[in-house]
Motif scaffolding. Sequence first.
Motif, short mmCIF file in Angstrom:
data_model
loop_
_atom_site.label_atom_id
_atom_site.label_comp_id
_atom_site.label_asym_id
_atom_site.label_seq_id
_atom_site.Cartn_x
_atom_site.Cartn_y
_atom_site.Cartn_z
N GLY A 1 -52.04 63.67 -37.86
CA GLY A 1 -50.63 63.45 -37.54
C GLY A 1 -49.84 62.74 -38.62
O GLY A 1 -48.63 62.52 -38.45
N GLU A 2 -50.47 62.43 -39.74
CA GLU A 2 -49.82 61.60 -40.77
C GLU A 2 -48.57 62.25 -41.35
O GLU A 2 -47.55 61.60 -41.57
CB GLU A 2 -50.83 61.29 -41.88
N TRP A 3 -48.64 63.56 -41.63
CA TRP A 3 -47.53 64.20 -42.33
C TRP A 3 -46.76 65.20 -41.45
O TRP A 3 -45.90 65.93 -41.95
CB TRP A 3 -48.03 64.91 -43.58
N LEU A 4 -47.02 65.22 -40.17
CA LEU A 4 -46.41 66.24 -39.32
C LEU A 4 -44.89 66.14 -39.24
O LEU A 4 -44.21 67.15 -39.04
CB LEU A 4 -47.01 66.17 -37.91
N THR A 5 -44.35 64.95 -39.38
CA THR A 5 -42.89 64.81 -39.29
C THR A 5 -42.18 65.38 -40.52
O THR A 5 -41.01 65.75 -40.44
CB THR A 5 -42.51 63.33 -39.12
N ALA A 6 -42.87 65.44 -41.66
CA ALA A 6 -42.28 65.99 -42.89
C ALA A 6 -43.39 66.67 -43.68
O ALA A 6 -43.85 66.15 -44.70
CB ALA A 6 -41.62 64.89 -43.72
N PRO A 7 -43.83 67.84 -43.23
CA PRO A 7 -45.04 68.45 -43.80
C PRO A 7 -44.95 68.85 -45.26
O PRO A 7 -45.97 68.91 -45.95
CB PRO A 7 -45.25 69.68 -42.91
N PHE A 8 -43.74 69.13 -45.78
CA PHE A 8 -43.62 69.60 -47.16
C PHE A 8 -42.97 68.58 -48.09
O PHE A 8 -42.72 68.87 -49.25
CB PHE A 8 -42.83 70.91 -47.20
N GLU A 9 -42.71 67.42 -47.58
CA GLU A 9 -41.98 66.41 -48.36
C GLU A 9 -42.75 65.94 -49.58
O GLU A 9 -42.17 65.65 -50.62
CB GLU A 9 -41.64 65.21 -47.45
N GLN A 10 -44.08 65.87 -49.47
CA GLN A 10 -44.88 65.32 -50.55
C GLN A 10 -45.50 66.39 -51.43
O GLN A 10 -46.42 66.10 -52.20
CB GLN A 10 -45.98 64.42 -49.97
N ALA A 11 -45.01 67.61 -51.36
CA ALA A 11 -45.53 68.68 -52.21
C ALA A 11 -45.23 68.36 -53.67
O ALA A 11 -44.07 68.24 -54.06
CB ALA A 11 -44.90 70.02 -51.82
N ASP A 12 -46.26 68.17 -54.47
CA ASP A 12 -46.11 67.78 -55.86
C ASP A 12 -46.58 68.93 -56.76
O ASP A 12 -47.77 69.22 -56.83
CB ASP A 12 -46.95 66.52 -56.14
N PRO A 13 -45.66 69.60 -57.46
CA PRO A 13 -46.06 70.73 -58.32
C PRO A 13 -47.10 70.35 -59.36
O PRO A 13 -47.88 71.20 -59.80
CB PRO A 13 -44.74 71.16 -58.97
N GLU A 14 -47.13 69.10 -59.77
CA GLU A 14 -48.09 68.68 -60.79
C GLU A 14 -49.51 68.55 -60.24
O GLU A 14 -50.46 68.32 -61.00
CB GLU A 14 -47.66 67.35 -61.42
N ARG A 15 -49.65 68.68 -58.92
CA ARG A 15 -50.99 68.62 -58.32
C ARG A 15 -51.44 69.98 -57.81
O ARG A 15 -52.46 70.09 -57.13
CB ARG A 15 -51.00 67.61 -57.17
N VAL A 16 -50.69 71.02 -58.12
CA VAL A 16 -51.05 72.37 -57.69
C VAL A 16 -52.17 72.91 -58.59
O VAL A 16 -52.01 73.03 -59.80
CB VAL A 16 -49.83 73.31 -57.74
N ILE A 17 -53.31 73.19 -57.97
CA ILE A 17 -54.46 73.71 -58.70
C ILE A 17 -54.25 75.19 -59.02
O ILE A 17 -54.54 75.65 -60.13
CB ILE A 17 -55.74 73.51 -57.87
N CYS A 18 -53.77 75.94 -58.05
CA CYS A 18 -53.48 77.35 -58.26
C CYS A 18 -52.43 77.78 -57.25
O CYS A 18 -52.25 77.13 -56.22
CB CYS A 18 -54.74 78.22 -58.14
N ARG A 19 -51.73 78.86 -57.57
CA ARG A 19 -50.72 79.39 -56.65
C ARG A 19 -50.76 80.91 -56.72
O ARG A 19 -51.15 81.50 -57.73
CB ARG A 19 -49.32 78.87 -56.98
N PHE A 20 -50.35 81.54 -55.62
CA PHE A 20 -50.35 82.98 -55.52
C PHE A 20 -49.00 83.42 -54.94
O PHE A 20 -48.65 83.04 -53.83
CB PHE A 20 -51.50 83.46 -54.63
N ASP A 21 -48.27 84.21 -55.72
CA ASP A 21 -46.93 84.64 -55.33
C ASP A 21 -46.91 86.13 -55.07
O ASP A 21 -47.56 86.91 -55.78
CB ASP A 21 -45.92 84.31 -56.42
N VAL A 22 -46.16 86.53 -54.05
CA VAL A 22 -45.93 87.94 -53.75
C VAL A 22 -44.43 88.16 -53.66
O VAL A 22 -43.73 87.45 -52.92
CB VAL A 22 -46.60 88.35 -52.42
N SER A 23 -43.91 89.11 -54.43
CA SER A 23 -42.48 89.38 -54.42
C SER A 23 -42.23 90.81 -54.89
O SER A 23 -42.94 91.32 -55.76
CB SER A 23 -41.74 88.40 -55.34
N SER A 24 -41.23 91.42 -54.32
CA SER A 24 -40.87 92.78 -54.75
C SER A 24 -40.36 92.79 -56.18
O SER A 24 -40.35 93.83 -56.84
CB SER A 24 -39.80 93.35 -53.81
N VAL A 25 -39.94 91.63 -56.69
CA VAL A 25 -39.42 91.58 -58.06
C VAL A 25 -40.52 91.93 -59.06
O VAL A 25 -40.25 92.49 -60.11
CB VAL A 25 -38.84 90.18 -58.37
N PHE A 26 -41.80 91.64 -58.71
CA PHE A 26 -42.89 92.02 -59.59
C PHE A 26 -43.04 93.53 -59.64
O PHE A 26 -43.28 94.11 -60.70
CB PHE A 26 -44.20 91.37 -59.12
#
Length: 223
Positions: A187-212
Motif C-alpha cells: 500500500g506504500e505507493w497506491l495513492t500515487a503509483p507513477f509519481e516516483q518513476a525515475d527514467p534514470e533507473r529504467v533497466i529496459c523499456r519496450f515501446d509499441v507505436s504505429s509510428v514505427f
Amino acid sequence: MSDAEQPTAADVRAAAEAVKAALDRHLEAVERRAEGAGNDNGNGSSDTAVYAAFDELAAAGEAYDELLYEIYDEVTPFEIPGGDSMPAYTGPETPSALSVLIRRDYTVVEPQRLLAQAQRVTDLDPDSADEESPAAASAGSSVHAALGVLFGEYEADEIATRHKEFGLDEGDSTLWVAAADEPSEPGEWLTAPFEQADPERVICRFDVSSVFDEADVELDDEE
C-alpha cells in the motif's frame, strides 16, 4: 552552403572508420566490465565507461548514416535508440527489487460492442459490479460503467490481446522495467503509483507505436 562545405565520399569513409573505432571501444568497455564483475567494488565506474562508449557509438553511427544517405542515397540496417529518449542508467548494477510500469492507450471505436460485452459480464456474474454502484444497473448503457466492469473483470494483458472484442482500438503502449532499492511496503505507493518513476533507473523499456510501422513504410518507399 558552398561546394567546399559539401560532404564528400572521403567524409563517408572517415565516418565509417569512426564507427569501427567506436564499436571497438564499446566492446572493450563491455569486456572490461565483464572481467571486473567478480570484484564487485560497487563504484559503478565500469558501467559509466560502457554508457559513455554506447553514446559515442550512437553518435558515430548517426553521423555515418546521415552522410551515407546524403552521398549515396543509402541507409544502414541499424537503429540505435536516441540518447535523448532516456537518460543514462544510474541505478544499482544488481537490483534487488523491480517496478514494472505499463501504459497502454485505447480508443473506443465501437461503443455498442463495449456495452454489450460489459452487459454480458454482469448478466453472467452479477458480482462483477458493486450492487450499489451505477455500473450494476447501467453496464450495458453507460460507456463509463462498461469500462469499469470490463477492466475490473479482465486482466490488463487479456484486454490487450482481446481489445477488438471489446470495441477498442490500440494506441501507443510502453513498458518500463525500473530498479528499486528495496521492495515497497504493501500500500506504500497506491495513492500515487507513477509519481516516483525515475527514467534514470529504467533497466529496459519496450515501446509499441504505429509510428514505427510508418517509418518502416517510408523507408521501403525510399528504397
